[in-house]
Scaffold this active site. Structure first.
Site, PDB file in Angstrom:
ATOM      1  N   LYS A   1      -3.526  -5.601  -2.824  1.00 22.67           N
ATOM      2  CA  LYS A   1      -4.204  -4.334  -3.150  1.00 22.67           C
ATOM      3  C   LYS A   1      -4.002  -4.043  -4.636  1.00 22.67           C
ATOM      4  CE  LYS A   1      -4.310   0.564  -1.876  1.00 22.67           C
ATOM      5  NZ  LYS A   1      -4.305   1.516  -0.773  1.00 22.67           N
TER       6      LYS A   1
ATOM      7  N   ARG B   1      -2.664  18.193  -3.634  1.00 23.45           N
ATOM      8  CA  ARG B   1      -4.137  18.176  -3.486  1.00 23.45           C
ATOM      9  C   ARG B   1      -4.610  19.408  -2.710  1.00 23.45           C
ATOM     10  NH1 ARG B   1      -4.455  11.586  -2.839  1.00 23.45           N
ATOM     11  NH2 ARG B   1      -3.588  11.264  -4.915  1.00 23.45           N
TER      12      ARG B   1
ATOM     13  N   SER C   1      -8.400   2.867  -5.486  1.00 23.27           N
ATOM     14  CA  SER C   1      -9.400   3.511  -6.367  1.00 23.27           C
ATOM     15  C   SER C   1      -8.750   4.084  -7.615  1.00 23.27           C
ATOM     16  CB  SER C   1     -10.211   4.555  -5.609  1.00 23.27           C
ATOM     17  OG  SER C   1      -9.413   5.573  -5.051  1.00 23.27           O
ATOM     18  N   GLY C   2      -7.522   4.556  -7.528  1.00 24.68           N
ATOM     19  CA  GLY C   2      -6.745   4.877  -8.715  1.00 24.68           C
ATOM     20  C   GLY C   2      -7.199   6.045  -9.578  1.00 24.68           C
ATOM     21  N   GLY C   3      -8.068   6.917  -9.046  1.00 24.36           N
ATOM     22  CA  GLY C   3      -8.504   8.056  -9.853  1.00 24.36           C
ATOM     23  C   GLY C   3      -9.901   7.899 -10.427  1.00 24.36           C
TER      24      GLY C   3
ATOM     25  N   GLU D   1       0.792  -3.917  -3.090  1.00 25.66           N
ATOM     26  CA  GLU D   1       0.060  -3.070  -4.049  1.00 25.66           C
ATOM     27  C   GLU D   1       0.803  -2.914  -5.375  1.00 25.66           C
ATOM     28  OE1 GLU D   1      -0.760   0.922  -2.650  1.00 25.66           O
ATOM     29  OE2 GLU D   1      -2.006   1.379  -4.375  1.00 25.66           O
TER      30      GLU D   1
HETATM   31  P1  13P Z   1      -6.252   5.750  -4.343  1.00 29.39           P
HETATM   32  O1  13P Z   1      -7.426   4.983  -3.784  1.00 29.39           O
HETATM   33  O2  13P Z   1      -6.451   7.229  -4.324  1.00 29.39           O
HETATM   34  O3  13P Z   1      -5.801   5.208  -5.658  1.00 29.39           O
HETATM   35  O4  13P Z   1      -5.052   5.505  -3.353  1.00 29.39           O
HETATM   36  C1  13P Z   1      -4.819   4.247  -2.872  1.00 29.39           C
HETATM   37  C2  13P Z   1      -3.437   4.171  -2.413  1.00 29.39           C
HETATM   38  O5  13P Z   1      -3.176   3.824  -1.297  1.00 29.39           O
HETATM   39  C3  13P Z   1      -2.361   4.488  -3.361  1.00 29.39           C
HETATM   40  O6  13P Z   1      -1.178   3.943  -2.912  1.00 29.39           O
END
Ligand code: 13P
Length: 365
Positions: A219, A33, A286-288, A177
């Protein structure tokens, strides 16, 4: 196991419309990033950036806990104050990512298994002594031709469950998660089916390993079409609670209300079917998604369904909170204040979304 302490911590993490801020990117992910924005990929640049995040004035009013990484939990501000002290002063609970990453799953092309169980009991003891009170483990499930397989879903669910019990034994609330990835051209409906299977399997394993449901946070991903899914006007009837909704099988441009409706309805339907009422909180990744869409989708779910839900519907975002701030900062000291304002703005938008009070007008301030 101190069940009361675990349940209290889990409740605290989703209390008062606050949510979690994930800042646990591994070095390679963080460097990737940074590279896109020409920020030096050094330990010091990463430390400076993390200092920017945790010293954001007022962060504790919107963020209940931050997820750290082994590098950051030991770090200090430039003036020598430990990051953990900064968080304690802000009333923010420190958490720690404890998996060691997703590796190729043998004999399962295109699928991953998350590793990190070896030696985990000892690492958790050390993190607890340092002050961490919750932990995170991310499993990744890809959708594609012939995948995910049962082998991949079960192996990841079992690892999540074993991690979760070890966390609770050590006094840490596990953030569980299982992420169904957005990569690919799959439809919204396919994501719903896969997410349902993944969550169902995860909870079977969590029960099997005797995880205290009251002392954990789930999550999950929101139910979303793949990023490369082509537009499609096919319509489906979907029942959510008592109501029937018309649902198209794929995503639409982000500014359309119908897109929000579909995602909110199918995500809720999936969670309702799979997540036991004893779980105190569901905190989405959020996943992108764009930061604005993530807030709008979380908002609609709370606006429409909050009064009927057994669990709090919260957020545990990394990119959807951090990305605008990172793009403003770009490694420049002179941009720190503006970057912190952008970070706080996203945190506040997501708190508003938890209350069902987020509006697009908030983005124009
Ligand atoms: P994002 O919200 O960017 O998807 O990241 C969450 C996260 O903790 C990924 O493991």
């Amino acid at each position: 196991m101190n069940t009361q302490m675990l349940a209290d911590t889990a409740k605290l993490l989703v209390a008062d419309s606050k949510g979690l801020l994930a800042m646990d990117e591994s070095d390679p992910t963080c460097n990737k990033r940074f590279a896109l924005l020409n920020i030096p990929q050094t330990v010091e640049a990463r430390r400076t950036y993390r200092e920017l995040i945790i010293t954001t004035p007022g962060l504790g009013e919107s963020i209940s806990g931050v997820i750290l990484y082994d590098e950051t939990i030991h770090q200090k501000k430039r003036d020598g104050t430990a990051f953990l002290q900064v968080l304690a002063d802000a009333g923010i609970v420190p958490g720690i990512k404890v998996d060691t990453g997703a590796k190729d799953l043998a004999a399962h092309p295109g699928e991953k298994i998350t590793e990190g169980l070896d030696g985990l009991r000892d690492r958790l003891k050390v993190y607890y002594q340092l002050g961490a009170r919750f932990a995170k483990w991310r499993a990744v499930i890809a959708i594609g031709e012939g995948i995910p397989t049962r082998g991949c879903i079960e192996a990841n669910a079992q690892a999540l469950a074993r991690y979760a019990t070890l966390c609770q034994e050590a006094g840490l609330v596990p953030v569980v998660e299982p992420e169904v990835l957005m990569d690919g051209g799959h439809t919204l409906e396919r994501c719903r089916v896969v997410t349902e299977e993944v969550l169902r399997t995860t909870f079977i394993q969590l029960n099997c390993q005797r995880v205290l449901l009251e002392g954990m946070i789930l999550k999950p991903n929101m139910v979303l079409p793949g990023l490369a899914c082509p537009p499609n006007k096919e319509v489906n009837e979907v029942a959510v609670g008592e109501q029937q909704y018309q649902v198209r099988l794929t995503d639409r441009p982000p500014d359309e209300q119908e897109d929000l409706d579909e995602v909110a309805n199918l995500t809720m339907k999936t969670l309702w079917r799979t997540v036991p009422a004893a779980v105190p909180g569901v905190a989405f990744l959020s996943g992108g998604q764009s930061p604005e869409l993530a807030s709008a989708r979380l908002n609609l779910m709370n606006l429409r369904f909050k009064s009927q839900l057994p669990w709090a519907l919260s957020f545990s975002f990394a990119r959807a909170i951090q990305q605008p701030a990172l793009e403003i900062w770009r490694g420049e000291e002179s941009n720190v204040k503006a970057a912190q304002q952008a970070l706080l703005h996203r945190a506040k938008c997501n708190c508003a979304a938890r209350r069902g009070e987020y509006t697009a007008a908030m983005e124009r301030i």
